[in-house]
Design a protein around this motif. Structure first.
Motif, PDB file in Angstrom:
ATOM      1  N   ARG A  36     -28.688   4.164   4.012  1.00 49.57           N
ATOM      2  CA  ARG A  36     -28.901   5.502   3.480  1.00 49.57           C
ATOM      3  C   ARG A  36     -28.282   5.605   2.096  1.00 49.57           C
ATOM      4  NH1 ARG A  36     -27.915   5.716   8.832  1.00 49.57           N
ATOM      5  NH2 ARG A  36     -29.395   6.848  10.118  1.00 49.57           N
ATOM      6  N   GLY A  37     -29.017   6.179   1.181  1.00 45.27           N
ATOM      7  CA  GLY A  37     -28.544   6.304  -0.188  1.00 45.27           C
ATOM      8  C   GLY A  37     -27.639   7.509  -0.373  1.00 45.27           C
ATOM      9  N   ILE A  38     -26.483   7.489   0.282  1.00 46.55           N
ATOM     10  CA  ILE A  38     -25.535   8.595   0.179  1.00 46.55           C
ATOM     11  C   ILE A  38     -24.701   8.413  -1.074  1.00 46.55           C
ATOM     12  CG2 ILE A  38     -23.613   9.777   1.312  1.00 46.55           C
ATOM     13  CD1 ILE A  38     -24.675   8.699   3.968  1.00 46.55           C
ATOM     14  N   PRO A  39     -24.673   9.381  -1.984  1.00 42.50           N
ATOM     15  CA  PRO A  39     -23.886   9.245  -3.208  1.00 42.50           C
ATOM     16  C   PRO A  39     -22.390   9.187  -2.894  1.00 42.50           C
ATOM     17  CG  PRO A  39     -25.477  11.037  -3.390  1.00 42.50           C
ATOM     18  CD  PRO A  39     -25.421  10.640  -1.955  1.00 42.50           C
ATOM     19  N   PHE A  40     -21.686   8.298  -3.526  1.00 43.86           N
ATOM     20  CA  PHE A  40     -20.244   8.237  -3.391  1.00 43.86           C
ATOM     21  C   PHE A  40     -19.665   7.538  -4.607  1.00 43.86           C
ATOM     22  CE2 PHE A  40     -22.154   4.752  -0.978  1.00 43.86           C
ATOM     23  CZ  PHE A  40     -21.610   3.654  -1.604  1.00 43.86           C
ATOM     24  N   ASN A  41     -18.362   7.646  -4.746  1.00 45.43           N
ATOM     25  CA  ASN A  41     -17.662   7.040  -5.864  1.00 45.43           C
ATOM     26  C   ASN A  41     -17.313   5.602  -5.499  1.00 45.43           C
ATOM     27  OD1 ASN A  41     -15.374   6.148  -7.517  1.00 45.43           O
ATOM     28  ND2 ASN A  41     -15.369   8.234  -8.310  1.00 45.43           N
ATOM     29  N   ILE A  42     -17.965   4.641  -6.150  1.00 47.62           N
ATOM     30  CA  ILE A  42     -17.767   3.235  -5.820  1.00 47.62           C
ATOM     31  C   ILE A  42     -16.298   2.838  -5.915  1.00 47.62           C
ATOM     32  CG2 ILE A  42     -18.064   0.920  -6.848  1.00 47.62           C
ATOM     33  CD1 ILE A  42     -20.201   1.461  -4.975  1.00 47.62           C
ATOM     34  N   GLU A  43     -15.640   3.234  -6.997  1.00 41.79           N
ATOM     35  CA  GLU A  43     -14.246   2.822  -7.185  1.00 41.79           C
ATOM     36  C   GLU A  43     -13.351   3.392  -6.092  1.00 41.79           C
ATOM     37  OE1 GLU A  43     -11.428   1.951 -10.901  1.00 41.79           O
ATOM     38  OE2 GLU A  43     -12.178   4.013 -10.849  1.00 41.79           O
ATOM     39  N   GLU A  44     -13.514   4.658  -5.766  1.00 39.97           N
ATOM     40  CA  GLU A  44     -12.704   5.257  -4.709  1.00 39.97           C
ATOM     41  C   GLU A  44     -12.980   4.572  -3.370  1.00 39.97           C
ATOM     42  OE1 GLU A  44     -10.274   7.263  -5.100  1.00 39.97           O
ATOM     43  OE2 GLU A  44     -10.603   7.632  -7.231  1.00 39.97           O
ATOM     44  N   MET A  45     -14.248   4.225  -3.125  1.00 40.69           N
ATOM     45  CA  MET A  45     -14.596   3.535  -1.893  1.00 40.69           C
ATOM     46  C   MET A  45     -13.923   2.168  -1.818  1.00 40.69           C
ATOM     47  SD  MET A  45     -18.284   2.059  -0.626  1.00 40.69           S
ATOM     48  CE  MET A  45     -18.108   0.687  -1.775  1.00 40.69           C
ATOM     49  N   LEU A  46     -13.970   1.407  -2.926  1.00 33.75           N
ATOM     50  CA  LEU A  46     -13.354   0.081  -2.938  1.00 33.75           C
ATOM     51  C   LEU A  46     -11.858   0.180  -2.725  1.00 33.75           C
ATOM     52  CD1 LEU A  46     -15.186  -1.823  -5.834  1.00 33.75           C
ATOM     53  CD2 LEU A  46     -15.632  -1.899  -3.374  1.00 33.75           C
ATOM     54  N   ILE A  47     -11.207   1.108  -3.396  1.00 36.10           N
ATOM     55  CA  ILE A  47      -9.757   1.259  -3.256  1.00 36.10           C
ATOM     56  C   ILE A  47      -9.395   1.601  -1.812  1.00 36.10           C
ATOM     57  CG2 ILE A  47      -7.800   2.747  -3.877  1.00 36.10           C
ATOM     58  CD1 ILE A  47      -9.017   2.888  -6.713  1.00 36.10           C
ATOM     59  N   SER A  48     -10.131   2.527  -1.230  1.00 33.12           N
ATOM     60  CA  SER A  48      -9.877   2.909   0.160  1.00 33.12           C
ATOM     61  C   SER A  48     -10.083   1.747   1.112  1.00 33.12           C
ATOM     62  CB  SER A  48     -10.791   4.073   0.546  1.00 33.12           C
ATOM     63  OG  SER A  48     -10.639   4.410   1.909  1.00 33.12           O
ATOM     64  N   ASP A  49     -11.179   1.005   0.925  1.00 30.76           N
ATOM     65  CA  ASP A  49     -11.482  -0.123   1.808  1.00 30.76           C
ATOM     66  C   ASP A  49     -10.465  -1.246   1.669  1.00 30.76           C
ATOM     67  OD1 ASP A  49     -13.677   1.255   2.704  1.00 30.76           O
ATOM     68  OD2 ASP A  49     -15.151   0.086   1.587  1.00 30.76           O
ATOM     69  N   ILE A  50     -10.022  -1.522   0.436  1.00 31.48           N
ATOM     70  CA  ILE A  50      -9.022  -2.568   0.214  1.00 31.48           C
ATOM     71  C   ILE A  50      -7.696  -2.186   0.854  1.00 31.48           C
ATOM     72  CG2 ILE A  50      -7.599  -3.697  -1.559  1.00 31.48           C
ATOM     73  CD1 ILE A  50     -10.126  -3.654  -3.359  1.00 31.48           C
ATOM     74  N   LYS A  51      -7.270  -0.938   0.663  1.00 29.50           N
ATOM     75  CA  LYS A  51      -6.018  -0.478   1.268  1.00 29.50           C
ATOM     76  C   LYS A  51      -6.074  -0.584   2.788  1.00 29.50           C
ATOM     77  CE  LYS A  51      -4.211   2.795  -2.169  1.00 29.50           C
ATOM     78  NZ  LYS A  51      -3.822   4.217  -2.398  1.00 29.50           N
ATOM     79  N   TYR A  52      -7.208  -0.179   3.354  1.00 25.60           N
ATOM     80  CA  TYR A  52      -7.350  -0.220   4.812  1.00 25.60           C
ATOM     81  C   TYR A  52      -7.317  -1.663   5.319  1.00 25.60           C
ATOM     82  CZ  TYR A  52      -9.371   0.210   9.464  1.00 25.60           C
ATOM     83  OH  TYR A  52      -9.581   0.121  10.817  1.00 25.60           O
ATOM     84  N   ALA A  53      -8.020  -2.557   4.626  1.00 23.67           N
ATOM     85  CA  ALA A  53      -8.067  -3.960   5.049  1.00 23.67           C
ATOM     86  C   ALA A  53      -6.682  -4.597   5.008  1.00 23.67           C
ATOM     87  CB  ALA A  53      -9.038  -4.736   4.156  1.00 23.67           C
ATOM     88  N   ILE A  54      -5.925  -4.329   3.950  1.00 23.96           N
ATOM     89  CA  ILE A  54      -4.580  -4.907   3.831  1.00 23.96           C
ATOM     90  C   ILE A  54      -3.657  -4.325   4.902  1.00 23.96           C
ATOM     91  CG2 ILE A  54      -2.553  -5.160   2.351  1.00 23.96           C
ATOM     92  CD1 ILE A  54      -4.418  -5.138  -0.063  1.00 23.96           C
ATOM     93  N   LYS A  55      -3.719  -2.995   5.078  1.00 26.76           N
ATOM     94  CA  LYS A  55      -2.860  -2.357   6.086  1.00 26.76           C
ATOM     95  C   LYS A  55      -3.147  -2.911   7.469  1.00 26.76           C
ATOM     96  CE  LYS A  55      -0.149   0.881   7.870  1.00 26.76           C
ATOM     97  NZ  LYS A  55      -0.420   0.719   9.303  1.00 26.76           N
ATOM     98  N   LYS A  56      -4.427  -3.074   7.807  1.00 27.29           N
ATOM     99  CA  LYS A  56      -4.802  -3.572   9.125  1.00 27.29           C
ATOM    100  C   LYS A  56      -4.240  -4.971   9.360  1.00 27.29           C
ATOM    101  CE  LYS A  56      -8.828  -4.217  12.128  1.00 27.29           C
ATOM    102  NZ  LYS A  56     -10.308  -4.099  12.230  1.00 27.29           N
ATOM    103  N   LYS A  57      -4.350  -5.836   8.364  1.00 27.87           N
ATOM    104  CA  LYS A  57      -3.835  -7.203   8.511  1.00 27.87           C
ATOM    105  C   LYS A  57      -2.305  -7.229   8.487  1.00 27.87           C
ATOM    106  CE  LYS A  57      -7.687  -9.426   8.937  1.00 27.87           C
ATOM    107  NZ  LYS A  57      -8.015 -10.139  10.203  1.00 27.87           N
ATOM    108  N   SER A  58      -1.691  -6.309   7.760  1.00 27.65           N
ATOM    109  CA  SER A  58      -0.223  -6.294   7.693  1.00 27.65           C
ATOM    110  C   SER A  58       0.388  -5.869   9.025  1.00 27.65           C
ATOM    111  CB  SER A  58       0.251  -5.337   6.589  1.00 27.65           C
ATOM    112  OG  SER A  58       0.101  -3.983   6.971  1.00 27.65           O
ATOM    113  N   ASP A  59      -0.382  -5.186   9.866  1.00 29.20           N
ATOM    114  CA  ASP A  59       0.125  -4.755  11.170  1.00 29.20           C
ATOM    115  C   ASP A  59       0.144  -5.899  12.185  1.00 29.20           C
ATOM    116  OD1 ASP A  59       0.535  -2.175  10.305  1.00 29.20           O
ATOM    117  OD2 ASP A  59      -1.418  -1.439  11.000  1.00 29.20           O
TER     118      ASP A  59
END
Length: 244
Positions: free
Chosen positions: A86-109
Protein backbone atom coordinates in the motif's frame (compact mmCIF):
# COMPACT_ATOMS: atom_id res chain seq x y z
CA UNK A 1 13.02 15.72 -6.35
CA UNK A 2 11.19 12.47 -7.07
CA UNK A 3 13.20 9.28 -7.48
CA UNK A 4 11.54 6.12 -8.83
CA UNK A 5 13.26 2.95 -7.67
CA UNK A 6 13.08 -0.80 -8.14
CA UNK A 7 13.94 -2.89 -5.09
CA UNK A 8 15.05 -6.35 -6.20
CA UNK A 9 14.84 -9.06 -3.53
CA UNK A 10 16.18 -12.60 -3.95
CA UNK A 11 13.58 -15.38 -3.83
CA UNK A 12 12.66 -16.48 -0.28
CA UNK A 13 14.69 -13.59 1.11
CA UNK A 14 12.67 -13.32 4.33
CA UNK A 15 12.13 -17.05 4.86
CA UNK A 16 13.49 -18.50 8.09
CA UNK A 17 16.22 -21.13 8.29
CA UNK A 18 14.74 -24.60 7.72
CA UNK A 19 15.62 -28.05 6.49
CA UNK A 20 14.97 -27.20 2.82
CA UNK A 21 17.61 -24.44 2.89
CA UNK A 22 20.04 -26.46 5.03
CA UNK A 23 19.06 -24.44 8.10
CA UNK A 24 20.62 -21.28 6.70
CA UNK A 25 18.23 -18.70 5.30
CA UNK A 26 18.92 -16.54 2.24
CA UNK A 27 19.39 -13.50 4.45
CA UNK A 28 21.82 -15.38 6.68
CA UNK A 29 23.88 -16.49 3.69
CA UNK A 30 23.99 -12.88 2.52
CA UNK A 31 25.07 -11.84 6.00
CA UNK A 32 27.86 -14.39 5.84
CA UNK A 33 28.98 -12.97 2.49
CA UNK A 34 28.98 -9.49 4.03
CA UNK A 35 31.14 -10.71 6.91
CA UNK A 36 33.60 -12.15 4.42
CA UNK A 37 33.71 -9.36 1.84
CA UNK A 38 33.16 -6.28 3.99
CA UNK A 39 34.58 -7.19 7.36
CA UNK A 40 37.49 -9.16 5.86
CA UNK A 41 36.93 -12.38 7.74
CA UNK A 42 38.05 -15.65 6.12
CA UNK A 43 35.24 -18.00 5.14
CA UNK A 44 37.01 -21.05 6.55
CA UNK A 45 37.01 -19.40 9.98
CA UNK A 46 33.28 -18.58 10.02
CA UNK A 47 31.05 -20.97 11.96
CA UNK A 48 27.31 -20.89 12.53
CA UNK A 49 26.44 -19.91 16.06
CA UNK A 50 24.32 -22.26 18.14
CA UNK A 51 21.17 -20.53 19.30
CA UNK A 52 20.50 -23.20 21.91
CA UNK A 53 23.57 -22.08 23.86
CA UNK A 54 22.95 -18.38 23.20
CA UNK A 55 25.67 -17.85 20.61
CA UNK A 56 25.24 -15.06 18.01
CA UNK A 57 24.47 -15.94 14.38
CA UNK A 58 28.12 -16.44 13.38
CA UNK A 59 31.35 -17.03 15.28
CA UNK A 60 34.84 -16.20 14.00
CA UNK A 61 37.38 -17.35 16.56
CA UNK A 62 36.38 -15.30 19.63
CA UNK A 63 34.34 -12.75 17.69
CA UNK A 64 30.58 -13.01 17.38
CA UNK A 65 28.37 -11.51 14.67
CA UNK A 66 24.64 -11.03 15.15
CA UNK A 67 22.65 -10.10 12.04
CA UNK A 68 19.25 -8.44 11.77
CA UNK A 69 17.07 -6.27 9.53
CA UNK A 70 15.77 -2.79 10.25
CA UNK A 71 12.41 -3.54 8.68
CA UNK A 72 8.99 -2.98 10.20
CA UNK A 73 7.43 -6.44 10.65
CA UNK A 74 4.11 -5.13 9.37
CA UNK A 75 5.49 -4.61 5.85
CA UNK A 76 7.41 -7.91 5.54
CA UNK A 77 4.34 -9.72 4.11
CA UNK A 78 4.18 -6.96 1.49
CA UNK A 79 7.87 -7.30 0.69
CA UNK A 80 7.40 -11.05 0.33
CA UNK A 81 4.51 -10.50 -2.07
CA UNK A 82 2.03 -12.16 0.29
CA UNK A 83 -0.11 -9.04 0.64
CA UNK A 84 -0.56 -5.94 -1.48
CA UNK A 85 1.90 -3.10 -0.97
CA UNK A 86 0.00 0.00 0.00
CA UNK A 87 1.31 3.40 -0.95
CA UNK A 88 0.89 4.98 2.48
CA UNK A 89 2.81 8.28 2.71
CA UNK A 90 5.39 8.40 5.48
CA UNK A 91 8.68 10.02 6.34
CA UNK A 92 11.42 7.67 5.12
CA UNK A 93 14.06 9.05 7.48
CA UNK A 94 11.84 8.84 10.55
CA UNK A 95 10.87 5.30 9.55
CA UNK A 96 14.51 4.23 9.16
CA UNK A 97 15.52 5.76 12.48
CA UNK A 98 12.63 4.07 14.27
CA UNK A 99 13.32 0.70 12.65
CA UNK A 100 17.06 0.86 13.39
CA UNK A 101 16.46 1.78 17.03
CA UNK A 102 13.95 -1.05 17.41
CA UNK A 103 16.26 -3.61 15.77
CA UNK A 104 19.21 -2.67 18.00
CA UNK A 105 17.09 -2.61 21.16
CA UNK A 106 15.62 -6.03 20.37
CA UNK A 107 19.05 -7.59 19.86
CA UNK A 108 20.50 -5.82 22.91
CA UNK A 109 17.89 -7.55 25.10
CA UNK A 110 19.35 -10.94 24.17
CA UNK A 111 21.98 -12.59 26.34
CA UNK A 112 24.94 -13.91 24.34
CA UNK A 113 27.43 -16.55 25.34
CA UNK A 114 30.14 -14.77 23.36
CA UNK A 115 31.62 -11.81 25.24
CA UNK A 116 32.39 -9.98 21.99
CA UNK A 117 29.38 -9.41 19.75
CA UNK A 118 29.31 -7.23 16.65
CA UNK A 119 25.87 -6.28 15.37
CA UNK A 120 25.17 -6.04 11.63
CA UNK A 121 21.96 -4.31 10.54
CA UNK A 122 20.54 -4.36 7.01
CA UNK A 123 18.60 -1.32 5.82
CA UNK A 124 16.67 -2.05 2.64
CA UNK A 125 15.71 1.48 1.61
CA UNK A 126 18.13 4.06 0.17
CA UNK A 127 18.28 7.54 1.66
CA UNK A 128 20.58 9.76 -0.39
CA UNK A 129 20.76 12.32 2.41
CA UNK A 130 22.69 9.80 4.54
CA UNK A 131 25.39 8.96 2.00
CA UNK A 132 25.40 12.05 -0.25
CA UNK A 133 29.23 12.59 -0.07
CA UNK A 134 29.61 9.67 -2.48
CA UNK A 135 27.37 11.33 -5.07
CA UNK A 136 27.09 15.10 -4.56
CA UNK A 137 29.89 17.27 -5.90
CA UNK A 138 31.29 19.25 -2.98
CA UNK A 139 30.82 23.00 -3.14
CA UNK A 140 30.31 25.40 -0.20
CA UNK A 141 26.61 25.70 -1.05
CA UNK A 142 25.93 22.02 -1.67
CA UNK A 143 28.04 20.90 1.29
CA UNK A 144 26.16 23.14 3.71
CA UNK A 145 22.80 22.00 2.37
CA UNK A 146 23.54 18.29 2.42
CA UNK A 147 25.40 18.41 5.75
CA UNK A 148 22.30 19.90 7.34
CA UNK A 149 20.39 16.85 6.12
CA UNK A 150 22.86 14.52 7.87
CA UNK A 151 21.88 15.90 11.28
CA UNK A 152 19.32 13.24 12.21
CA UNK A 153 21.60 10.45 10.98
CA UNK A 154 24.47 11.79 13.08
CA UNK A 155 22.24 12.15 16.14
CA UNK A 156 21.11 8.53 15.72
CA UNK A 157 24.65 7.22 15.32
CA UNK A 158 25.89 9.19 18.34
CA UNK A 159 23.01 7.91 20.48
CA UNK A 160 23.55 4.29 19.45
CA UNK A 161 27.31 4.59 20.06
CA UNK A 162 26.83 5.96 23.57
CA UNK A 163 24.03 3.58 24.50
CA UNK A 164 25.33 0.30 23.11
CA UNK A 165 29.03 0.51 22.21
CA UNK A 166 30.40 2.63 25.04
CA UNK A 167 28.50 0.43 27.49
CA UNK A 168 30.07 -2.63 25.78
CA UNK A 169 26.75 -4.24 24.95
CA UNK A 170 28.15 -4.57 21.43
CA UNK A 171 31.75 -4.40 20.30
CA UNK A 172 30.60 -2.53 17.21
CA UNK A 173 27.47 -1.85 15.19
CA UNK A 174 27.66 -1.90 11.39
CA UNK A 175 24.72 -0.64 9.36
CA UNK A 176 24.56 -1.85 5.75
CA UNK A 177 22.28 0.27 3.56
CA UNK A 178 21.26 -0.17 -0.06
CA UNK A 179 22.01 2.78 -2.32
CA UNK A 180 19.79 3.95 -5.17
CA UNK A 181 22.16 2.58 -7.84
CA UNK A 182 22.98 -1.02 -6.96
CA UNK A 183 25.66 -0.49 -4.32
CA UNK A 184 25.78 -0.74 -0.53
CA UNK A 185 27.07 1.74 2.04
CA UNK A 186 28.57 0.43 5.28
CA UNK A 187 28.38 2.70 8.33
CA UNK A 188 30.83 1.87 11.12
CA UNK A 189 29.27 3.33 14.29
CA UNK A 190 32.33 2.74 16.46
CA UNK A 191 34.50 4.75 14.07
CA UNK A 192 31.82 7.45 14.00
CA UNK A 193 31.64 7.57 17.79
CA UNK A 194 35.39 7.86 18.18
CA UNK A 195 35.63 10.59 15.53
CA UNK A 196 32.57 11.75 13.59
CA UNK A 197 34.87 13.36 11.00
CA UNK A 198 36.63 10.07 10.32
CA UNK A 199 36.02 7.77 7.34
CA UNK A 200 33.14 5.88 8.93
CA UNK A 201 31.32 5.25 5.61
CA UNK A 202 32.41 2.79 2.91
CA UNK A 203 30.76 2.36 -0.48
CA UNK A 204 30.69 -1.29 -1.52
CA UNK A 205 30.22 -2.92 -4.90
CA UNK A 206 28.37 -6.22 -5.30
CA UNK A 207 29.54 -8.97 -7.64
CA UNK A 208 26.58 -11.37 -7.65
CA UNK A 209 23.65 -8.94 -7.67
CA UNK A 210 21.08 -11.68 -8.34
CA UNK A 211 21.83 -13.14 -4.91
CA UNK A 212 21.67 -9.84 -3.03
CA UNK A 213 18.92 -7.28 -2.48
CA UNK A 214 19.65 -4.25 -4.65
CA UNK A 215 17.98 -0.99 -5.62
CA UNK A 216 18.00 0.51 -9.10
CA UNK A 217 16.95 4.01 -10.11
CA UNK A 218 14.35 4.03 -12.89
CA UNK A 219 13.82 7.78 -13.20
CA UNK A 220 14.52 11.12 -11.50
CA UNK A 221 12.29 14.19 -11.78
CA UNK A 222 13.04 17.65 -10.42
CA UNK A 223 15.90 18.94 -8.28
CA UNK A 224 14.22 20.36 -5.19
CA UNK A 225 14.81 18.85 -1.76
CA UNK A 226 13.73 16.81 0.10
CA UNK A 227 13.96 13.68 -2.03
CA UNK A 228 10.72 11.70 -2.39
CA UNK A 229 10.94 8.04 -3.30
CA UNK A 230 8.56 5.82 -5.24
CA UNK A 231 9.51 2.17 -4.92
CA UNK A 232 8.49 -0.88 -6.94
CA UNK A 233 9.37 -4.22 -5.33
CA UNK A 234 10.56 -7.02 -7.59
CA UNK A 235 10.39 -10.32 -5.72
CA UNK A 236 9.80 -13.90 -6.87
CA UNK A 237 8.48 -12.66 -10.23
CA UNK A 238 5.87 -10.56 -8.43
CA UNK A 239 5.92 -6.77 -8.85
CA UNK A 240 4.31 -4.35 -6.45
CA UNK A 241 4.42 -0.57 -6.15
CA UNK A 242 4.46 1.88 -3.28
CA UNK A 243 5.27 5.49 -2.49
CA UNK A 244 7.36 6.99 0.28
Amino acid sequence: MKVSLELHLPPEFFDSAKKSNYFESVSERIAKAIIISILNEKEKNINRGRAEIKEPDYIVENRGYEVTFAVDNTIIPQLKGVSQLRGIPFNIEEMLISDIKYAIKKKSDKHYLSATVNLIIFVLHPLLEWYSPFYIKSTPLSENGWRAREKKRNELFAEMYEKYIQTEKFKNINIVQLTHDGFYVLYDLKSFGLDSESEFMTKIGIKNKDAFPVCKTISVAGTDLPVKYETTIVNCNKTQGGQS
